[in-house]
Write an enzyme that holds these catalytic residues in place. Structure first.
Site, short mmCIF file in Angstrom:
data_model
loop_
_atom_site.label_atom_id
_atom_site.label_comp_id
_atom_site.label_asym_id
_atom_site.label_seq_id
_atom_site.Cartn_x
_atom_site.Cartn_y
_atom_site.Cartn_z
N ASP A 50 0.85 -1.20 0.00
CA ASP A 50 0.00 0.00 0.00
C ASP A 50 0.89 1.25 0.00
OD1 ASP A 50 -1.90 2.09 0.63
OD2 ASP A 50 -3.23 0.52 1.40
N SER A 91 -7.43 3.81 -1.28
CA SER A 91 -7.18 2.36 -1.33
C SER A 91 -8.45 1.56 -1.61
CB SER A 91 -6.55 1.88 -0.01
OG SER A 91 -5.27 2.43 0.12
N THR A 144 -7.99 -2.19 1.65
CA THR A 144 -7.37 -3.03 0.62
C THR A 144 -7.85 -4.49 0.70
OG1 THR A 144 -5.46 -1.57 0.78
CG2 THR A 144 -5.17 -3.60 -0.50
N GLU A 259 -1.22 -8.10 1.70
CA GLU A 259 -0.93 -6.67 1.68
C GLU A 259 0.07 -6.23 2.75
OE1 GLU A 259 -3.67 -3.96 3.38
OE2 GLU A 259 -3.09 -2.29 2.09
N ASP A 264 2.17 2.62 3.37
CA ASP A 264 1.34 3.81 3.15
C ASP A 264 1.33 4.73 4.38
OD1 ASP A 264 -0.85 5.31 1.75
OD2 ASP A 264 -2.04 4.56 3.43
N HIS A 268 2.41 8.57 4.69
CA HIS A 268 1.53 9.65 5.16
C HIS A 268 2.23 10.47 6.25
CE1 HIS A 268 -2.28 9.03 3.12
NE2 HIS A 268 -2.22 7.74 3.33
N ASP A 306 -1.34 -0.08 -4.71
CA ASP A 306 -2.65 0.48 -5.06
C ASP A 306 -2.52 1.93 -5.50
OD1 ASP A 306 -1.88 1.20 -2.51
OD2 ASP A 306 -3.83 0.80 -1.59
N HIS A 307 -1.44 2.59 -5.07
CA HIS A 307 -1.13 3.97 -5.42
C HIS A 307 0.18 4.32 -4.76
CE1 HIS A 307 -2.14 4.85 -1.30
NE2 HIS A 307 -3.28 4.20 -1.47
N HIS A 333 -1.76 10.74 -0.87
CA HIS A 333 -1.48 9.88 -2.03
C HIS A 333 -1.11 10.77 -3.22
CE1 HIS A 333 -4.50 6.75 -0.25
NE2 HIS A 333 -3.47 6.99 0.54
MG MG Z 1 -4.32 -0.79 2.53
ZN ZN Z 2 -3.11 6.05 2.39
#
Ligand code: MG
Ligand code: ZN
Length: 371
Positions: A50, A91, A144, A259, A264, A268, A306-307, A333
């Protein structure tokens, strides 16, 4: 003289034999590589980091003195991550895109823009008699993993997602989120339902290790698992090994989504140290999946994101010292396409530049599922 001629003959024929063997091996390798092209996988392991863009991968590689398991992949591609409503996805929408082949609105879980359920690759796998599994280092009802198993209008409907999960018939799930099964606003204890459905319940990694072949519901934290820096330890690799061990008992095959959820979150937070720790934890599990695929020869491993998160830039680094300097464009993101890595039968079809929804289409095609 006779002996000499005899020896010379042996040497010559041995020489010829060695030459033929060498030629044979080369031809053998060539034909093996050709055989693998166009071959269908029995199993697919889809691993999602992620928020994991190319910069996050290269930061981890630099910190690890220039090497990652991700380098073992034979084919690479790029996937566009935009959602039906936004240039920059969340996500939920990107998970749903990969799981169901539908571009949808941000925050959607397994539903289209009309909020109606879309069947996921995991559900198609189930329909076709394969074993199925989900692993996350977050709560298992987070966006996710939820996108692959649940159908809800909003990612925040965690209790409804837990209910979907229990009713899904999935064989193995491993992650956090115990409270959404056992401390619910409707007072229903979903773990009771899981036990009735023959699931072995595990609340920590030791209990997970003890699980026998059969269904497993591992709820290893009340909500999310801790980060690596807070002591998650080897949970992700252990979960992956366990899930593959159980799911590969099925001759028809399996589908597993695993995952690395917290790359992620480190992005952040613009937390350079945690980005590297979470990335390396993810890469370690990737190595486990690749080791299995190399042995098994019927397993396709796909690694993607996912990004991207934080618009990460690497402004300096040193492989020898394992040091890397990072700069961040944001705490959110970004819209940049993400890399896709593939290994095993069918891997070649992941080369190129395509939509994240094509990942679903490619998996469906390779499994030979009709929809
Ligand atoms: Mg996720
Ligand atoms: Zn995020």
């Amino acid at each position: 003289m006779v002996i000499f001629v005899f020896l010379k003959k042996i040497m010559m024929s041995t020489g010829i034999l060695i030459f033929l063997l060498a030629a044979g091996i080369i031809t053998g390798n060539d034909s093996k590589a050709k055989d693998l092209c166009g071959k269908r996988p029995r199993n697919i392991v889809l691993m999602i980091g992620d928020g994991m863009g190319l910069a996050q991968i290269y930061a981890g590689m630099t910190a690890n003195h220039g090497h990652l398991n991700i380098e073992r992949f034979k084919y690479t591609g790029l996937a566009k991550t935009w959602s039906a409503t936004d240039y920059i996805t969340d996500s939920g929408a990107s998970g749903t895109a990969m799981a169901t082949g539908q571009k949808t609105y941000n925050n959607a879980i397994g539903v289209g823009t009309d909020s109606l359920p879309c069947r996921s690759i995991l559900e198609y796998a189930e329909d076709n008699g394969l074993f199925t599994g989900l692993i996350a280092t977050s709560s298992i009802v987070h966006a996710t993993p939820a996108s692959f198993i649940a159908h809800q209008k909003h990612r925040n409907m965690y209790e409804s997602i837990a209910t979907d999960l229990v009713n899904s018939g999935i064989d193995v799930f491993i992650g956090g989120g115990r409270n959404y099964f056992e401390k619910r606003s409707d007072s229903i204890n979903l773990t009771d339902s899981l036990i009735i459905r023959d699931y072995q319940i595990a609340y920590d990694t030791n209990e997970l290790k003890m699980c026998k072949p059969g269904k497993i519901a591992a709820m290893l934290a009340n909500n999310h698992l801790p980060s690596i820096s807070e002591g998650r330890g080897n949970m992700f690799s252990l979960a992956l090994d366990k899930a593959i061990g159980i799911l590969s008992e099925n001759n028809k095959g399996f589908f597993l989504m695993a995952e690395g959820s917290q790359i992620d979150w480190a992005c952040h937070a613009n937390d350079t140290n945690n980005i590297i720790l979470e990335l390396l934890d993810f890469d370690k599990a990737v190595g486990k999946a690749l080791d299995f695929a190399a042995r098994d020869k019927n397993t396709l491993v796909i690694v993607t994101a996912d990004h991207e998160t934080s618009g990460l830039a690497l402004t300096n680094g040193d492989f020898q010292k394992g040091w890397v300097e990072m700069r961040f464009a944001s705490h959110q993101h970004s819209g940049i396409p993400v890399p896709v890595f593939a290994y095993g039968p069918g891997a070649e079809s992941f080369s190129g530049f395509y939509e994240n929804t094509d990942i679903f289409q490619k998996m469906m095609q390779l499994f030979g599922f009709i929809h």
